[in-house]
Design a protein around this motif. Structure first.
Motif, short mmCIF file in Angstrom:
data_model
loop_
_atom_site.label_atom_id
_atom_site.label_comp_id
_atom_site.label_asym_id
_atom_site.label_seq_id
_atom_site.Cartn_x
_atom_site.Cartn_y
_atom_site.Cartn_z
N MET A 1 0.84 -1.20 0.00
CA MET A 1 0.00 0.00 0.00
C MET A 1 0.88 1.25 0.00
SD MET A 1 -3.00 -0.96 2.72
CE MET A 1 -3.72 0.65 2.47
N GLY A 2 0.40 2.27 -0.67
CA GLY A 2 1.12 3.53 -0.70
C GLY A 2 0.65 4.45 0.40
N GLN A 3 1.48 5.33 0.80
CA GLN A 3 1.13 6.28 1.83
C GLN A 3 1.35 7.69 1.31
OE1 GLN A 3 3.71 5.84 5.18
NE2 GLN A 3 5.53 5.44 3.95
N HIS A 4 0.41 8.56 1.70
CA HIS A 4 0.48 9.94 1.23
C HIS A 4 1.43 10.74 2.10
CE1 HIS A 4 -0.51 13.88 -0.08
NE2 HIS A 4 -1.10 14.21 1.06
N LEU A 5 2.34 11.44 1.46
CA LEU A 5 3.32 12.24 2.18
C LEU A 5 2.92 13.70 2.10
CD1 LEU A 5 6.63 10.59 0.97
CD2 LEU A 5 5.31 10.09 3.04
N PRO A 6 2.36 14.27 3.15
CA PRO A 6 1.97 15.68 3.11
C PRO A 6 3.19 16.58 3.04
CG PRO A 6 1.77 14.84 5.34
CD PRO A 6 2.11 13.65 4.47
N LYS A 7 2.96 17.73 2.50
CA LYS A 7 4.05 18.69 2.38
C LYS A 7 4.43 19.21 3.77
CE LYS A 7 5.37 22.81 -0.15
NZ LYS A 7 4.93 23.84 -1.10
N GLU A 8 5.72 19.26 4.04
CA GLU A 8 6.16 19.67 5.35
C GLU A 8 5.80 21.12 5.61
OE1 GLU A 8 10.26 18.99 5.72
OE2 GLU A 8 10.15 16.82 5.37
N ALA A 9 5.15 21.35 6.76
CA ALA A 9 4.72 22.68 7.12
C ALA A 9 5.92 23.52 7.53
CB ALA A 9 3.71 22.63 8.27
N ARG A 113 4.22 7.11 -1.79
CA ARG A 113 5.43 6.29 -1.70
C ARG A 113 5.10 4.95 -1.07
NH1 ARG A 113 10.34 8.55 1.79
NH2 ARG A 113 8.94 7.86 3.45
N SER A 114 5.64 3.92 -1.65
CA SER A 114 5.40 2.58 -1.13
C SER A 114 6.25 2.32 0.11
CB SER A 114 5.71 1.53 -2.21
OG SER A 114 7.09 1.59 -2.55
N ASP A 115 5.88 1.29 0.83
CA ASP A 115 6.60 0.91 2.06
C ASP A 115 7.81 0.06 1.67
OD1 ASP A 115 7.52 0.12 4.49
OD2 ASP A 115 5.57 -0.48 5.29
N PRO A 116 9.04 0.51 1.94
CA PRO A 116 10.23 -0.26 1.52
C PRO A 116 10.32 -1.61 2.22
CG PRO A 116 10.85 1.56 2.95
CD PRO A 116 9.41 1.77 2.62
N LYS A 117 9.76 -1.75 3.40
CA LYS A 117 9.81 -3.03 4.10
C LYS A 117 9.00 -4.09 3.36
CE LYS A 117 10.39 -0.89 8.66
NZ LYS A 117 9.82 -0.75 10.03
N ILE A 118 7.90 -3.67 2.74
CA ILE A 118 7.08 -4.61 1.99
C ILE A 118 7.67 -4.86 0.60
CG2 ILE A 118 4.78 -5.00 1.01
CD1 ILE A 118 3.63 -3.35 3.27
N SER A 131 14.63 1.10 -7.95
CA SER A 131 15.37 1.92 -7.00
C SER A 131 16.12 1.05 -5.99
CB SER A 131 14.42 2.86 -6.26
OG SER A 131 13.48 2.12 -5.51
N LYS A 132 17.25 1.55 -5.52
CA LYS A 132 18.07 0.79 -4.58
C LYS A 132 17.42 0.69 -3.20
CE LYS A 132 22.40 2.07 -6.87
NZ LYS A 132 23.72 2.73 -6.72
N ASP A 133 16.61 1.69 -2.86
CA ASP A 133 15.96 1.64 -1.55
C ASP A 133 14.62 0.94 -1.58
OD1 ASP A 133 14.72 3.51 -3.07
OD2 ASP A 133 14.83 5.14 -1.61
N CYS A 134 14.29 0.31 -2.72
CA CYS A 134 13.05 -0.48 -2.85
C CYS A 134 11.80 0.38 -2.58
CB CYS A 134 13.07 -1.67 -1.90
SG CYS A 134 14.48 -2.77 -2.13
N VAL A 135 11.77 1.56 -3.13
CA VAL A 135 10.64 2.46 -2.93
C VAL A 135 10.10 2.89 -4.28
CG1 VAL A 135 9.90 4.70 -2.04
CG2 VAL A 135 11.46 3.28 -0.71
N LYS A 136 8.81 2.81 -4.43
CA LYS A 136 8.12 3.30 -5.62
C LYS A 136 7.44 4.62 -5.27
CE LYS A 136 6.04 3.44 -9.63
NZ LYS A 136 6.78 3.70 -10.89
#
Length: 240
Positions: A1-9, A113-118, A131-136
């Motif tokens: 599952m992907g997770q939404h990354l909000p813009k840093e305030a 961004r996907s979960d690199p652990k999964i 990607s080398k860090d296994c992230v989409k």
């Protein structure tokens, strides 16, 4: 599952300086750029017409104002003055959603961004990321849903038929204005003067079209009276 990354305030945006070209003879106009072959100071005339080619409304802006910015003013004036309007057909620069909400030119994106652990142990990881860090990572515009709805509405058979009629309506207004009414170049300076000049030209075009219509109608009726066939004085009725 992907997770939404909000813009840093609190992260300040980098201010980008840009150079704006302005005319020294007419500061109200703007630099109009069309591809690599056309670059000049000009005004843009955003115009709406009906199915018969009569101009309903027009808004004049500087040449560097995007069509999507001027659409709000044109659409608001037309729909307020003509409540019977059911469908609005425009080119892609004036793209709106099916609920007639304008899609403004903004640069805000949502990042997923996907979960690199999964993904590290995913058997199909090579199909979607290297990607080398296994992230989409996927970026999606915040108004992408509205854009897809607008594309779906545009591709329906009814709307495709309406869009094809643009070459018979609004696409005829501009060539006639430029070639027959000397609107290729303006002889005035300043947005207010150019706006008054454009509206006067379109009013004259509407009057000319209306007069031609009335003349053709009266002429056809006159010719019908002259050349209509004479009825026999003793008509014979044949019944089967």
């Amino acid at each position: 599952m992907g997770q939404h990354l909000p813009k840093e305030a609190g992260t300040p945006k980098k201010r980008q300086d840009r150079t704006v070209s302005k005319s020294v003879t007419d500061p109200d106009c703007g630099l109009f750029v069309k591809g690599s072959h056309e670059r000049k100071f000009a005004y843009e005339v955003h115009t709406a017409c009906d199915a018969n080619g009569f101009v309903l409304e027009t808004v004049v802006t500087a040449g560097n104002v995007h069509d999507s910015v001027a659409f709000d003013d044109v659409y608001g004036r037309v729909t307020e003055a003509f409540l019977e309007i059911e469908t609005v057909v425009a080119d892609s620069a004036y793209e709106i959603c099916p609920e007639y909400l304008p899609l403004r030119d903004v640069t805000t994106n949502r990042k997923y961004r996907s979960d690199p652990k999964i993904c590290a142990n995913c058997p199909t990881r090579q199909l979607y990321t290297h990607s080398k860090d296994c992230v989409k990572t996927v970026q999606r515009h915040i108004w992408k849903d509205y854009e897809e709805l607008a594309d779906d509405a545009r591709c329906t058979p009814k709307n495709q038929e309406l869009y094809a009629r643009r070459k018979e309506t609004i696409e005829r207004v501009f060539p006639d204005a430029k070639e027959k009414h000397a609107m290729r170049y303006t002889q005035y300076r300043g947005l207010a003067q150019v706006t008054n000049w454009v509206k006067l030209k379109f009013a004259a075009m509407n009057l000319k079209k209306s007069a031609n219509w009335k003349w053709r109608t009266s002429l056809s009726c006159f010719l019908f009276l002259i050349f209509r066939p004479k009825h026999a004085r003793n008509p014979v009725c044949v019944a089967a």
